[in-house]
Design an enzyme around this catalytic site. Structure first.
Site, PDB file in Angstrom:
ATOM      1  N   TYR A  45       4.838  -2.207   6.960  1.00 42.88           N
ATOM      2  CA  TYR A  45       4.425  -2.757   5.540  1.00 42.88           C
ATOM      3  C   TYR A  45       3.497  -1.615   5.018  1.00 42.88           C
ATOM      4  CZ  TYR A  45       4.112  -6.631   2.281  1.00 42.88           C
ATOM      5  OH  TYR A  45       4.597  -7.262   1.124  1.00 42.88           O
ATOM      6  N   HIS A  51      -5.045  -6.064  -0.526  1.00 45.07           N
ATOM      7  CA  HIS A  51      -4.887  -7.005   0.241  1.00 45.07           C
ATOM      8  C   HIS A  51      -4.596  -6.441   1.786  1.00 45.07           C
ATOM      9  CE1 HIS A  51      -2.438  -9.836  -2.525  1.00 45.07           C
ATOM     10  NE2 HIS A  51      -3.494  -9.405  -3.099  1.00 45.07           N
ATOM     11  N   LYS A  79       9.455  -1.325  -0.659  1.00 41.80           N
ATOM     12  CA  LYS A  79       9.389  -0.099  -0.511  1.00 41.80           C
ATOM     13  C   LYS A  79       9.842   0.818  -1.706  1.00 41.80           C
ATOM     14  CE  LYS A  79       7.755  -0.335   3.495  1.00 41.80           C
ATOM     15  NZ  LYS A  79       6.278  -0.067   3.365  1.00 41.80           N
ATOM     16  N   TYR A 133       5.945 -14.387   2.129  1.00 37.10           N
ATOM     17  CA  TYR A 133       7.419 -14.239   2.295  1.00 37.10           C
ATOM     18  C   TYR A 133       7.793 -15.368   3.069  1.00 37.10           C
ATOM     19  CZ  TYR A 133       6.997  -9.450   1.086  1.00 37.10           C
ATOM     20  OH  TYR A 133       6.666  -8.126   0.727  1.00 37.10           O
ATOM     21  N   PRO A 143      14.509  -5.128  -2.419  1.00 42.92           N
ATOM     22  CA  PRO A 143      13.127  -5.143  -2.568  1.00 42.92           C
ATOM     23  C   PRO A 143      12.228  -5.809  -1.458  1.00 42.92           C
ATOM     24  CG  PRO A 143      14.414  -6.962  -3.957  1.00 42.92           C
ATOM     25  CD  PRO A 143      15.280  -6.129  -3.243  1.00 42.92           C
TER      26      PRO A 143
HETATM   27  C1  PHB Z   1       6.417  -7.875  -6.296  1.00 39.88           C
HETATM   28  O1  PHB Z   1       4.960  -7.979  -6.404  1.00 39.88           O
HETATM   29  O2  PHB Z   1       6.829  -7.662  -7.411  1.00 39.88           O
HETATM   30  C2  PHB Z   1       6.761  -7.571  -4.944  1.00 39.88           C
HETATM   31  C3  PHB Z   1       5.900  -7.566  -3.824  1.00 39.88           C
HETATM   32  C4  PHB Z   1       6.399  -7.509  -2.638  1.00 39.88           C
HETATM   33  C5  PHB Z   1       7.752  -7.384  -2.503  1.00 39.88           C
HETATM   34  C6  PHB Z   1       8.601  -7.362  -3.500  1.00 39.88           C
HETATM   35  C7  PHB Z   1       8.213  -7.292  -4.768  1.00 39.88           C
HETATM   36  O3  PHB Z   1       8.455  -7.420  -1.405  1.00 39.88           O
END
Ligand code: PHB
Ligand code: APR
Length: 397
Positions: free
Chosen positions: A387, A75, A299, A204, A295
């Site tokens: 990120y 990505h 990270k 997000y 989460p």
């Molecule tokens: C996930 O794909 O499980 C995932 C992706 C981004 C995050 C947390 C979990 O910030």
């Protein structure tokens, strides 16, 4: 009593322990891994799946990235949404080509486990490390039980990669560290569903009903999360309710959430945990044994693998150059990165979760931060570089 001898005794076959074992082997240093759970259990455990550029580079450099290269999804950016409005953060453009890869943590664990066992190396499953002894001498020992028998792993160094509930941190002398904790007043309810992702990049979202995240595992499997209260039970979340909340919270003009059969549903609490010393004598902590991040930002696994890089530097220095400088500096080098990730994970958590009534001062600050992303390339670049993960050299100051 079963007796095993190796150079580095590793507790835990998660991303930290497995990466450490492989990386040491590439440098001619032997290790043996003790893992409490079965192989089926560790390979099936559903966790996050976001790999930073550094993590991808490390797995590729170790020659362990071939399935990840085929099945992982790169990505170049991410969508951030607030009250149904979206901003795009183009990582690659803002960071000189760095990006993330989506590839489940249990797939990484599978690849590393297969390779380790195929190479004829030792990993004892269902082996519980029960005591860490003599770590202030040059012949420490890990006592364990395996197949109903007591055993001892004699080694030069011990790497406790045994997660938050392991014995590594508990063995560290209490006076050798200070701990820091935040418990967040919300959790994530996560699902896996057999449906193509509705977006080609992660989303997000802040919404007045709470946070939501759209992620994925493959072209046919989506991974999504919604913020729920800490005392919430999955039983209160029918599939219809999950889809309906996701659709509301992720909604922006023109966006349509695809629905499909949910085959996994679980609730994860959120906490930040830190200790400020990762080493006592010849005992070293790495990964979740030493720190937990919420989460938001994905990270956890990346930090575990980054800790290992610093530990490998130290152990290679010791065995190859008879130099203990990097081992001595392990805590300091690892902590710089860990605190950076703690800050970023906390920032992302605060920005996108509902923390107070919609419309209050806290909300206005969240909205101001989001609006700043629309106004400023520097602000977007800050998100982007954190990120995808800052390069290791950045931390050498
Ligand atoms: C996930 O794909 O499980 C995932 C992706 C981004 C995050 C947390 C979990 O910030
Ligand atoms: N003896 C042997 N093994 C143990 C013991 C013990 N006493 N205690 C714990 N373990 C094992 C656990 O069963 C687990 O498989 O240690 C392993 C630790 O692995 P992880 O929890 O995956 O931790 P780590 O390798 O640090 O990876 C961190 O995991 O929780 C996620 O978000 C987190 O992605 C991050 C990653």
């Amino acid at each position: 009593m079963k007796k095993i001898k190796t150079q580095v005794g590793i507790i835990g076959a998660g991303p930290a322990g497995l990466t450490l074992a492989h990386w040491l082997k590439r440098n001619g240093i032997s290790s043996v891994i003790l893992e409490l759970r079965s192989r089926k259990y560790i390979e099936g455990r559903v966790r996050a799946g976001l790999l930073e550029q550094n993590t991808v580079d490390i797995l590729n450099d170790m020659g362990l990235g071939s399935r990840m290269k085929k099945e992982g999804i790169e990505h170049d950016g991410v969508f951030l949404s607030f009250d149904s409005e979206r901003v795009h953060i183009p990582f690659a453009e803002l960071t000189g080509g760095r990006r993330i890869t989506i590839y489940g943590q249990q797939e990484v664990v599978k690849d590393l486990t297969d390779a380790w066992l195929d190479q004829g190396e030792e990993l004892l499953f269902e082996a519980e490390a029960t005591k860490i002894k003599d770590f202030n001498t040059d012949h420490p020992e890990i006592h364990f039980t395996h197949e109903g028998e007591d055993g001892v792993l004699e080694c030069d160094f011990i790497a406790a990669c045994d997660g938050f509930h392991g014995i590594g941190r508990k063995t560290m002398p209490k006076e050798s560290y200070r701990s820091y904790d935040i418990t967040y007043p919300f959790s994530w309810l996560g699902i896996l569903a057999n449906v193509a992702p509705s977006s080609d990049e992660l989303i997000y979202a802040y919404h007045e009903n709470g946070f939501a995240l759209h992620s994925l595992r493959s072209e046919v499997v989506s991974r999504l999360y919604v913020q729920v209260d800490n005392d919430e039970s999955v039983d209160n979340w029918s599939d219809d309710r999950v889809w309906s909340e996701l659709s509301t919270r992720l909604g922006t003009p023109g966006f349509e959430l695809k629905e499909g059969p949910i085959f996994e549903k679980g609730i994860t609490p959120m906490r930040s945990h830190m200790i400020d010393n990762l080493k006592s004598g010849r005992l070293f902590l790495a990964g979740d044994a030493a720190h937990i991040v919420p989460p938001t930002g994905g990270k956890g696994m990346n930090l575990a693998i980054a800790d290992v890089k610093h530990l490998v530097d130290g152990l290679v220095g010791f065995y190859k150059n008879n130099d203990t400088k990097d081992l001595d500096n392990y805590t300091q080098m690892a902590l710089r990165r860990i605190w950076r990730a703690q800050d970023f994970s906390n920032y992302m958590t605060q920005l996108f979760h509902k923390q107070d009534e919609h419309g209050t001062f806290t909300y206005k600050l969240q909205k101001a931060k989001f609006d700043y992303l629309k106004m400023s390339t520097a602000s977007r670049a800050t998100i982007a570089e954190n990120y995808v993960g800052l390069p290791f050299e950045t931390y050498e100051f």
